[in-house]
Design an enzyme around this catalytic site. Structure first.
Site, PDB file in Angstrom:
ATOM      1  N   ASP A  17       0.863  -1.158   0.000  1.00 41.54           N
ATOM      2  CA  ASP A  17       0.000   0.000   0.000  1.00 41.54           C
ATOM      3  C   ASP A  17       0.917   1.230   0.000  1.00 41.54           C
ATOM      4  O   ASP A  17       2.068   1.140   0.426  1.00 41.54           O
ATOM      5  CB  ASP A  17      -0.868  -0.082   1.263  1.00 41.54           C
ATOM      6  CG  ASP A  17      -1.621   1.192   1.524  1.00 41.54           C
ATOM      7  OD1 ASP A  17      -2.149   1.766   0.553  1.00 41.54           O
ATOM      8  OD2 ASP A  17      -1.671   1.614   2.696  1.00 41.54           O
ATOM      9  N   ASP A  55       0.092   5.171   0.752  1.00 40.93           N
ATOM     10  CA  ASP A  55      -0.045   6.168   1.823  1.00 40.93           C
ATOM     11  C   ASP A  55      -0.140   5.493   3.194  1.00 40.93           C
ATOM     12  O   ASP A  55      -1.019   4.663   3.425  1.00 40.93           O
ATOM     13  CB  ASP A  55      -1.297   7.026   1.580  1.00 40.93           C
ATOM     14  CG  ASP A  55      -1.242   7.723   0.221  1.00 40.93           C
ATOM     15  OD1 ASP A  55      -0.140   8.105  -0.214  1.00 40.93           O
ATOM     16  OD2 ASP A  55      -2.299   7.852  -0.423  1.00 40.93           O
TER      17      ASP A  55
HETATM   18 MG   LIG Z   1      -2.761   3.379   3.340  1.00 38.98          MG
END
Ligand SMILES: [Mg+2]
Length: 415
Positions: free
Chosen positions: A241, A243
Site C-alpha cells: 500500500d 499512503d
Molecule cells: Mg494506506
C-alpha cells in the site's frame, strides 16, 4: 516427540506400552524440528531423525491402529498426519465462474466453488463429478486439472490436499440440492475472490484467471507502465500500500510531488525485501484522482518523482497499480477488491502463495485475504489501537509498527 522416517515411527516401551519419547528424554540419534501439533493438553513436537540406515526395528505407522499396547496419543498424532483430500471444480462460462452458497457444514452461509471431500476409494475426478452433480443437479464436464494445493485445516493440526479442476456445464439448468445449497450464480474472478473463504477456491480462481484469455482481458486496472517489458515470473513479492506505508498520509491527499514525504523506515524496509530477492509492487487507491482533485497526469508526476528518489537509493519497483475510482464505483480494482492484485498476477506472474500484502488500513488486510496471500498490518501503536476491532475479522499474519519491522518479521517467517 514424534520422530518419523519413511513411514516408521520411533516409540519407547514403558510398562508394557509403546509411547512417544518425552521432551526430557534423550534420543540415541540427532533430529531436526519438523513442526508442532497442538492437541490442547498435549503438544506433540514432530522431528525428523538424522540416520544413515533405515530403522527396520521401529514401528510401521499403519500398524499402530490395530494394537492395544500403543498409547492413544500416538494413534491420534499419526491419524492427524493423514492428509485429507478434497476435490473441487471451477466451472466457467466466458470470464465468469460458478459459485454455490452452502446451507450447512464448514462453509455454511458462505460462497464456494462446487466440490467436497473425496469418498473412500474414490479418485479426485470421480469425487468432484459426484459432488458437483449432487450440489447443482446437472452434469459437469471436466476440462483438466488446474492445480493441486495444500493447506492447513482451520483450527486443527491436520492438513488438506486440494485438487482443483476446471470444467464447464452441459446445461445451465440447475437443480440445487435443497439441504446443501441455497443459491448458485456466475461471478467474475475478482468478485468470486471476495466471496469465498476457501483457500483452494482462491488459489484455483487465480490459476483459472491466468489460464483464461477472456478472463484476463476482462480485467481493467490502471498501472504506471513499469512492467510492460517484464516476463512474468513466480518470484516472492510484496504488495505495498502507498499512503501510510511508504509515505506519510496527508489529510486532503498527497496532491503534488512536493507533498510526497517518505516515512522514516520505508526505504530500509523496501531495501531489505529487495536484498532477499523479493519483488516490490505498489497497489494504491487514489480516489482523489476520481474526484479530479489529483488528475492522473499529476498522479503520474508524483509517482515519477517517488521512483526517481527510490532509484537513487538503488530500489526498483516492478509496477505501480492505482485505482482512480471513487468509493461508490463498481470497479474491480478499488481495495478491498482484489483487482490490482489480480493484475499483478497477470502482468508479473505474482502467485498468492508466494506474496504478502502490506498495508496500514484494515481494507488492505482484507484485500490480501481476498487474493489468498499472506498479510501484514502496519502502523504506530496508537493507529493500530484505533482500528484493532476493524482489522480483527481479517486476522493479519504479521502486525508491525512500520515497513522495516514488517519486512524483518515477514522474511523471518518465510525463511
Ligand atoms: Mg494506506
Amino acid at each position: 516427540m514424534f520422530v518419523e522416517t519413511d513411514g516408521q515411527v520411533f516409540l519407547v516401551r514403558d510398562r508394557g506400552k509403546y509411547r512417544f519419547p518425552r521432551g526430557e528424554e534423550s534420543l540415541p540419534f540427532r533430529t531436526d524440528p519438523n513442526g508442532v501439533m497442538d492437541f490442547g493438553e498435549d503438544r506433540v513436537v514432530k522431528r525428523t531423525p538424522r540416520l544413515d540406515h533405515h530403522p527396520e526395528e521401529w514401528m510401521g505407522r499403519d500398524s499402530v491402529f490395530e494394537r492395544t499396547d500403543v498409547d492413544p496419543l500416538v494413534k491420534r498424532a499419526i491419524y492427524t498426519t493423514m492428509i485429507r483430500c478434497v476435490s473441487e471444480v471451477i466451472l466457467s462460462k466466458g470470464p465468469r465462474v460458478l459459485m454455490v452458497k452452502a446451507v450447512r457444514g464448514y462453509s455454511k452461509g458462505h460462497w464456494n466453488i462446487p466440490g467436497g471431500f473425496m469418498d473412500y476409494g474414490e479418485g479426485p475426478e470421480a469425487g468432484v463429478e459426484r459432488e458437483a452433480k449432487e450440489e447443482i443437479g446437472t452434469q459437469v464436464v471436466l476440462d483438466g486439472l488446474l492445480n493441486v494445493y495444500v493447506s492447513g485445516f482451520p483450527g486443527k493440526p491436520a492438513y488438506t490436499l486440494g485438487f482443483v479442476y476446471k470444467g464447464h456445464l452441459k446445461s445451465d439448468r440447475f437443480r440445487l440440492k435443497a439441504d446443501e445449497i441455497e443459491e448458485a450464480a456466475w461471478f467474475t474472478v475478482d468478485k468470486g475472490l471476495t466471496l469465498t473463504r476457501n483457500p483452494f477456491a482462491k488459489w484455483g480462481l487465480v490459476d483459472f484467471f491466468l489460464q483464461s484469455p477472456v478472463a484476463r482481458r476482462a480485467l481493467h486496472v490502471k498501472r504506471h507502465g513499469l512492467s510492460e517489458r517484464t516476463k512474468p515470473a513466480d518470484v516472492p513479492t510484496v504488495l505495498l500500500d502507498r499512503d501510510g506505508v511508504i509515505n506519510r498520509g496527508r489529510p486532503g491527499y498527497v496532491r503534488t510531488p512536493e507533498q510526497f514525504e517518505f516515512l522514516p523506515s520505508a526505504i530500509a524496509g523496501m531495501r531489505l525485501f529487495q536484498e532477499h530477492g523479493w519483488r516490490l509492487v505498489i497497489v494504491t487507491n487514489q480516489d482523489a484522482s476520481g474526484w479530479k482533485l489529483v488528475p492522473e497526469r499529476q498522479l503520474r508526476r508524483i509517482h515519477d518523482r517517488m521512483l526517481a528518489s527510490l532509484r537513487t537509493e538503488g530500489i526498483r519497483i516492478s509496477e505501480i497499480y492505482y485505482c482512480p475510482h471513487h468509493v461508490l464505483s463498481e470497479c474491480a480494482c478499488r481495495k478491498p477488491r482484489p483487482g490490482m492484485l489480480l493484475a499483478a498476477a497477470r502482468d508479473l506472474g505474482v502467485r498468492p502463495r508466494n506474496a504478502w500484502m502490506v498495508g496500514d488500513k484494515p481494507l488492505d488486510v482484507q484485500t490480501g485475504r481476498a487474493f489468498g496471500c499472506h498479510t501484514a498490518w502496519v502502523g504506530p501503536p496508537s493507529w493500530r489501537k484505533r482500528f484493532e476491532a476493524d482489522v480483527h475479522p481479517w486476522s493479519p499474519d504479521v502486525i508491525a509498527d512500520d515497513l522495516r519491522k514488517a519486512a524483518v518479521a515477514i522474511l523471518k517467517r518465510t525463511g
